[in-house]
Design an enzyme around this catalytic site. Structure first.
Site, PDB file in Angstrom:
ATOM      1  N   TRP A  22       0.822  -1.496  -0.085  1.00  0.00           N
ATOM      2  CA  TRP A  22      -0.332   0.317   0.279  1.00  0.00           C
ATOM      3  C   TRP A  22       0.796   1.389   0.186  1.00  0.00           C
ATOM      4  CZ3 TRP A  22       1.590   2.389   4.266  1.00  0.00           C
ATOM      5  CH2 TRP A  22       2.387   1.361   5.359  1.00  0.00           C
ATOM      6  N   ASN A  23       2.047   0.893   0.387  1.00  0.00           N
ATOM      7  CA  ASN A  23       2.918   2.395   0.606  1.00  0.00           C
ATOM      8  C   ASN A  23       3.205   3.359  -0.146  1.00  0.00           C
ATOM      9  OD1 ASN A  23       5.015   0.300   0.394  1.00  0.00           O
ATOM     10  ND2 ASN A  23       6.515   1.235   1.582  1.00  0.00           N
ATOM     11  N   GLU A  33      11.494  -8.006  -2.064  1.00  0.00           N
ATOM     12  CA  GLU A  33      11.474  -7.016  -2.336  1.00  0.00           C
ATOM     13  C   GLU A  33      10.315  -6.146  -0.422  1.00  0.00           C
ATOM     14  OE1 GLU A  33      12.365  -3.825   0.176  1.00  0.00           O
ATOM     15  OE2 GLU A  33      10.668  -2.396  -1.738  1.00  0.00           O
ATOM     16  N   LEU A  34      11.798  -6.446   0.577  1.00  0.00           N
ATOM     17  CA  LEU A  34      10.438  -6.803   1.922  1.00  0.00           C
ATOM     18  C   LEU A  34      11.382  -5.734   2.684  1.00  0.00           C
ATOM     19  CD1 LEU A  34      11.179 -10.331   2.305  1.00  0.00           C
ATOM     20  CD2 LEU A  34       9.099  -9.216   1.469  1.00  0.00           C
ATOM     21  N   GLU A  89      12.024  -3.267  12.856  1.00  0.00           N
ATOM     22  CA  GLU A  89      11.696  -2.871  11.951  1.00  0.00           C
ATOM     23  C   GLU A  89      10.194  -1.088  12.115  1.00  0.00           C
ATOM     24  OE1 GLU A  89      10.672  -0.722   6.593  1.00  0.00           O
ATOM     25  OE2 GLU A  89      10.348  -3.372   7.816  1.00  0.00           O
ATOM     26  N   CYS A 102      10.383   1.911   2.731  1.00  0.00           N
ATOM     27  CA  CYS A 102      11.575   0.192   3.253  1.00  0.00           C
ATOM     28  C   CYS A 102      12.628   0.661   3.165  1.00  0.00           C
ATOM     29  CB  CYS A 102      11.184  -0.577   2.625  1.00  0.00           C
ATOM     30  SG  CYS A 102       9.451  -1.767   1.553  1.00  0.00           S
ATOM     31  N   LYS A 141      -1.910  -8.190  -7.786  1.00  0.00           N
ATOM     32  CA  LYS A 141      -2.981  -7.906  -6.853  1.00  0.00           C
ATOM     33  C   LYS A 141      -2.183  -7.091  -6.023  1.00  0.00           C
ATOM     34  CE  LYS A 141      -3.640 -10.444  -2.413  1.00  0.00           C
ATOM     35  NZ  LYS A 141      -3.813  -9.087  -1.510  1.00  0.00           N
ATOM     36  N   HIS A 142      -3.348  -6.128  -6.038  1.00  0.00           N
ATOM     37  CA  HIS A 142      -2.543  -5.028  -4.751  1.00  0.00           C
ATOM     38  C   HIS A 142      -2.698  -5.310  -3.268  1.00  0.00           C
ATOM     39  CE1 HIS A 142      -0.790  -1.192  -4.852  1.00  0.00           C
ATOM     40  NE2 HIS A 142      -1.249  -0.778  -5.650  1.00  0.00           N
ATOM     41  N   GLY A 176       6.954  -6.642   0.341  1.00  0.00           N
ATOM     42  CA  GLY A 176       5.484  -6.286   1.776  1.00  0.00           C
ATOM     43  C   GLY A 176       6.442  -6.599   2.336  1.00  0.00           C
ATOM     44  N   SER A 177       6.215  -7.366   3.324  1.00  0.00           N
ATOM     45  CA  SER A 177       6.107  -7.142   4.909  1.00  0.00           C
ATOM     46  C   SER A 177       6.832  -9.861   5.002  1.00  0.00           C
ATOM     47  CB  SER A 177       5.594  -7.610   5.618  1.00  0.00           C
ATOM     48  OG  SER A 177       4.402  -9.155   6.107  1.00  0.00           O
TER      49      SER A 177
END
Length: 459
Positions: free
Chosen positions: A134-135, A236-237, A364, A270, A158-159, A214-215
């Site tokens: 979402w960011n 990409e976390l 984080e 991130c 998928k958003h 995401g996470s």
């Protein structure tokens, strides 16, 4: 209530629900994306795919105001930064439209023996699944979809559940570009899918790869499924990027950059600087100036032109950051500055005296919370920088160029920025190591993540 809804974080108001895709609609979406690959993407020359991506770039620019306002409504990004994100997304699409043909060119191989010739030809894989956060609702999609559509792959996207309006707007842009240029209408397909449905997508043999931003938890879960089904995955976390200050001719400028690096996207980036590692002789002056400048940016209306810090993205984000800050203080960290959240408007906070025994040392903080660390030497600064499960980006400030490159070599991260922040560009590869993920997006490297590098040997 649908999983997908626009909930304005500034007001808490639910503005609109979007229906989750049905299982039958999902089967049709996969079939359509597969048909688009077989009937159009893999058959047309790369310049036609590049033309499609160029039109997508132009439509982002034409609709920038509308797209930016959607991002403000969905996740609280300030209007100025939302406009900047749309512009960056357009630049990324245009970069691959301009360079995709050259990046896709055959790569000749010099033979060590025998006659004839050999070369590597890059070919599409097929349908790819993108799972986006979402960011950065436009930028994240652009850096996945742009290079891969040029490569000849087709996209199922998928958003995040809180970004359905921006997801729909991106899908409309692709639909309009496809119709204008006579491309297949399912080169890019948006899916409002559940996690269970995503497992079905990953298992489908027509889907050849998965990209997740995401996470750690989401990345781990998707990577496990992708591994089970032997699918390529790019991750990409999270990140807890260090900002290392070893020397400076202008402390005020370094502080200004440090504040900007932490406040970008309301602190929800991130690769934002999150841990500030300051050489001992500069620590006290930096801490005073940074705390003053950082806390001068109090959260306000994200639609106002002067706002530098908007609300956090959701009630859940506010609750998590509040709990993390309270836990850090309970475990012994010093709170140099903080304030009381008002709804999702979270005032900047500064931590000091964080030790390895505290959760805050390894977590984080996804919001406007900065942690300050004192380093007695270059070696200690590097040790502190690397003492994290993450390895996304890093920032090194020094007047000694030899030291800058020496520290850059020693840092365990996918990216090192020397004496600058917020320097991302379409041509620069983005990605990390350790628990920050695998693979690269943007730049030329992104074109090689989801392609068949096919060897052709001719006698």
């Amino acid at each position: 209530m649908s999983d997908y809804a626009v909930i304005n974080p500034a007001t808490g108001e639910t503005l609109r629900d979007y229906p989750t895709i049905t299982d039958e609609e999902l089967r049709q979406a996969i079939a359509s994306a597969s048909a688009a690959h077989e009937e159009w993407s893999r058959r047309v020359p790369v310049n036609e795919r590049a033309a499609l991506v160029a039109r997508v770039a132009a439509l982002h620019t034409e609709r920038r105001e509308q797209l930016a306002q959607i991002a403000v409504r969905e996740m609280g990004k300030t209007l100025e930064q939302a406009l900047g994100e749309v512009d960056f997304a357009a630049a990324i699409y245009q970069y691959y439209a301009d360079n995709g043909e050259a990046f896709s060119a055959d790569e000749p191989i010099e033979l060590s023996d025998g006659t004839g010739s050999a070369f590597v030809r890059r070919a599409s894989l097929g349908v790819l699944l993108g799972i986006m956060p979402w960011n950065f609702p436009y930028y994240q999609v652009a850096r996945f979809a742009g290079p891969n559509v040029v490569n000849g792959n087709t996209i199922l996207l998928k958003h995040a559940p809180q970004c359905p309006e921006s997801a729909a707007a991106i899908a409309q842009i692709f639909d309009d570009a496809e119709a204008e240029l006579g491309a297949h209408d399912s080169v890019y397909v948006n899916i409002f899918a559940t996690n269970d449905q995503i497992a079905t997508v990953i298992a489908d043999p027509r889907v050849q790869g998965v990209s997740v931003t995401g996470s750690e938890r989401a990345g781990s879960a998707v990577a496990e499924l992708a591994g089970k089904h032997l699918k390529k995955v790019v991750l990409e976390l999270g990140g807890s990027d260090p900002f290392i200050l070893l020397s400076t001719d202008d402390l005020d400028a370094a502080v200004h950059d440090a504040v900007n690096a932490r406040l970008d996207n309301n602190g929800q980036s991130c690769n934002a600087a999150k841990r500030f590692i300051i050489i001992d002789e500069l620590y006290d002056a930096f801490a005073e100036k940074f705390t003053s400048a950082f806390t001068a940016n109090q959260p306000a209306d994200p639609m106002a032109d002067s706002t530098q810090l908007g609300p956090l993205s959701s009630e859940a984000a506010t609750e998590r950051l509040t709990e993390q800050l309270e836990r850090a203080q309970a475990q012994g960290a010093t709170i140099l500055a903080s304030g009381e959240p008002d709804g999702n408007f979270f005032p900047p906070a500064v931590l000091a005296d964080v030790t390895p025994q505290m959760d805050a040392f390894h977590e984080e903080f996804f919001g406007p919370v900065a942690a300050l660390y004192r380093a007695s030497s270059e070696e200690e600064a590097v040790r502190l920088a690397n003492d994290t499960p993450f390895g996304l980006g890093s920032y090194v400030y020094t007047t000694d160029q030899e030291q800058a490159l020496r520290v850059a070599d020693a840092i365990d991260a996918g990216m090192v920025w020397i004496n600058l922040v917020l320097g991302d560009a379409a041509e620069l590869p983005f990605g990390g190591v350790k628990r920050s993920g695998t693979g690269r997006e943007m730049g030329r490297l992104a074109m090689d993540e989801f392609v068949n590098k096919k060897l052709i040997r001719i006698a």
